[in-house]
Design a protein around this motif. Sequence first.
Motif, short mmCIF file in Angstrom:
data_model
loop_
_atom_site.label_atom_id
_atom_site.label_comp_id
_atom_site.label_asym_id
_atom_site.label_seq_id
_atom_site.Cartn_x
_atom_site.Cartn_y
_atom_site.Cartn_z
N GLY A 18 -1.95 23.40 30.55
CA GLY A 18 -3.01 24.32 30.88
C GLY A 18 -3.41 25.40 29.92
N LYS A 19 -4.33 25.82 29.35
CA LYS A 19 -4.63 26.83 28.56
C LYS A 19 -5.51 27.66 29.17
N GLY A 20 -4.95 28.57 30.22
CA GLY A 20 -5.48 29.61 30.86
C GLY A 20 -7.08 29.43 31.33
N LYS A 21 -8.23 30.19 30.98
CA LYS A 21 -9.48 30.01 31.41
C LYS A 21 -10.49 29.20 30.42
N ILE A 22 -11.43 28.41 31.08
CA ILE A 22 -12.45 28.07 30.42
C ILE A 22 -13.30 29.27 29.54
N ILE A 65 -6.59 24.32 35.48
CA ILE A 65 -5.40 23.98 36.47
C ILE A 65 -4.29 23.47 35.30
N GLN A 66 -2.97 23.73 35.59
CA GLN A 66 -1.88 23.44 34.90
C GLN A 66 -1.72 21.84 34.52
N ASN A 67 -1.26 21.61 33.35
CA ASN A 67 -1.32 20.34 32.63
C ASN A 67 -2.59 19.46 32.42
N ILE A 68 -3.60 20.39 32.33
CA ILE A 68 -4.93 19.77 31.97
C ILE A 68 -5.32 20.79 30.93
N SER A 69 -6.39 20.29 29.95
CA SER A 69 -6.77 20.79 28.88
C SER A 69 -8.17 21.65 29.25
N PRO A 70 -8.74 22.50 28.90
CA PRO A 70 -10.10 23.30 29.27
C PRO A 70 -11.03 22.18 28.90
N ASP A 71 -10.92 21.24 28.00
CA ASP A 71 -12.09 20.04 27.75
C ASP A 71 -11.90 19.15 28.70
#
Lengths: 437, 297
Positions: A18-22, A65-71
């Motif tokens: 995860g990288k925080g917010k979109i 969400i954690q473990n998911i990239s914003p993309d």
Amino acid sequence: MFESLQSKLSEAFKILRGKGKITEKNIQDAVKQVKMSLLEADVNYKVVKELTDRISQRAIGEKVIQNISPDQQFIKIVNDELLKLFGETASLDLHSRPAVILIVGLQGSGKTTSAAKLALWLKKKNGRNPLLVADDVHRPAAIDQLEALGKSVDIPVFYGDRKDPYKIARESLDFAVKKGCDVVIVDTAGRLQIDEEMMKEAEEIAKVVKPDEVLMVLDSMAGQDVVNAAVEFDKRLSVTGFIITKLDGDARGGIALSTKYVTGKPIKFSSTGEKLDQFDLFYPDRIVSRILGMGDIVSLVEKVQQGLDKKKMEEMEKRLKKAQFTFDDFLDQIHQIKKMGSLSSILEMIPGAQNVKDLKIDDEQVKHVEAIINSMTKKERSNPEIINFSRKERIAKGSGRPLSEVNKLMKNYEDMKKMLKKFNKIDKLGKFPFQMK
Amino acid sequence: MIKLGIFDIFKKGLEKTKNGFLGKALSILKGGNLDSEKIEEIRELLLLSDVGISTSDYIIERVKESKEKDAIEALKKVLLELLGPDESITFANEGLTIYTLVGVNGSGKTTTAGKLAFRFKKTGKRVVLGAGDTFRAAAIDQLKEWGKRVGVPVISHQWGADAGAVVYDTVTHAISEGLDVALIDTAGRLHTKDNLMRELEKIHKIIKKLKPDQPQEVLLVLDSTIGQNAIQQAKIFGQSTGVTGIVLTKFDGTAKGGMIFSIKRELNIPVKLIGIGEGLEDLKDFKATEFVDELLE
């Protein structure tokens, strides 16, 4: 071997963190990808532009969400928005007796076949007693075609004098009443939306039969321009829904999205084969993944959303860092993985992991490992040091696995602990430090 | 013979779409220098015309390289270069010329067969039509109706009969009667259906066996309104039957038929004929300059 696998795994999973917010920036690539994919699916250029702009505006600020990239999360959001756009599966509203369905569309879209298919569907699935009306007096032998189709499924076909489309339409209603038919399906000639004379003809036919439903037939191979035809047909004839045809081909059917977006009218049926019973209600989820063409990523995000217990993952990470790792944790992690489906199927969906060789994880083996751990006592699981030879023998018997496998797992566990100590000096640690072989 | 150029017909159509929902964009191009805004306009025009992403990118790169000052002139040049010189349908050096019409369902094969028969008959050729679409209900009646209108015999079997047998009879009839042209209609089929594609291969083998230098042309019939799937169709039909040219149908509508650029670029298959209406005379030789003019109109 273990180290190389480990490093590859952590590399693969790094992509997923995860990288925080979109933000506008961190989904730039995904927006572009979505646009390209929709255009390749023949969604109208203007619809693509407007739709992706709207969705990305809405997505910005959303927590990743954690473990998911914003993309990846963005692609899932697009998927959900498209599903929302298509709405629920819509059926027909046939209250008049007889109810009338008018079939309209461009040449070659599949009106005549769809009319016959719809009649069969109403007969079989709704217990209706349909009458087909051959009102295409323009294309040579169109009437013969409907007549032959009707005969092949034992549904009556009315064609009157074969010449006057208004007279045929008018008489067909009386004919239906006389024959006890409760729904009348009127097939009309194919026409271009800019052909004024023919559009007027369709309007006049509609005036005569006062249809409950006006269904426009759309070819799934349609390109950019056909949405303009749909808009014009809707304006002139008050379309109540669309039938999308030839979905058994490999066209991605972007026309369904453009049409729904621009007209707001539902796609009601889809036609998926040469046989007359290959016809059904339209299910939005199928067409969305076909048009978006990113089903892998969407289902990965879904699985992670459903499966991952975030708190547990955080706890685990803490313990891993302290190298306080027990078989309980091991089992926990296996359960997390199982919630998400098979481990190898998850790995296959990760963009980077497909290119990583040797990344074969045997789902069977996961089961065996689980069985072995389940055969340990609680005490053994939290203090693996106490597992001596006789305990190992008991565990092997209890799990139905050979002693050698129990030994192997113990050995792996020891290796793992050593690895963890080493890893804790490295900041970026992958989350699945297990070797299953 | 030509009453109304496709140019006029198209213009007529455009006038109407201009008031339509999505139709107004295409008149924004009015020449001028090539800045990024202009390039975006060009991209939009190309994509809305079904040119597709990769060919649009290619065209834009070529336009950027162009020394032409006026953006539209540059674009025109690139598009014309892509299409290459006009090619019309050819005839056998001597004896019987055989054409087959292939394509997906609803593209306009049977109608094209009728119009082609009319065109040949008009130039004094002796023509026979073969009703090779034995699958679609009443396709045979449809072709017979065209035969009647044009005054050309139609060889046919029953609905559901073996298409290969119809083709065999058509060609042997044409040979024994010493005819000039045999035009063979085939059933519409999606290129994804292997069994149907094999049937099409069989038909072509039968022709080759009877007349080794034929068919002269295998014409893939494509609907102008079609999108990116056209390229896949051209590819697969090309692989199984050796398509020699495309008939672009229903061009009297508002669709631009831009997928022919990708087909030419990727598969080198030219458009040879263009259908612009439902009348017998509404099938013309394809002219790249007219086509491009209308795209940019």
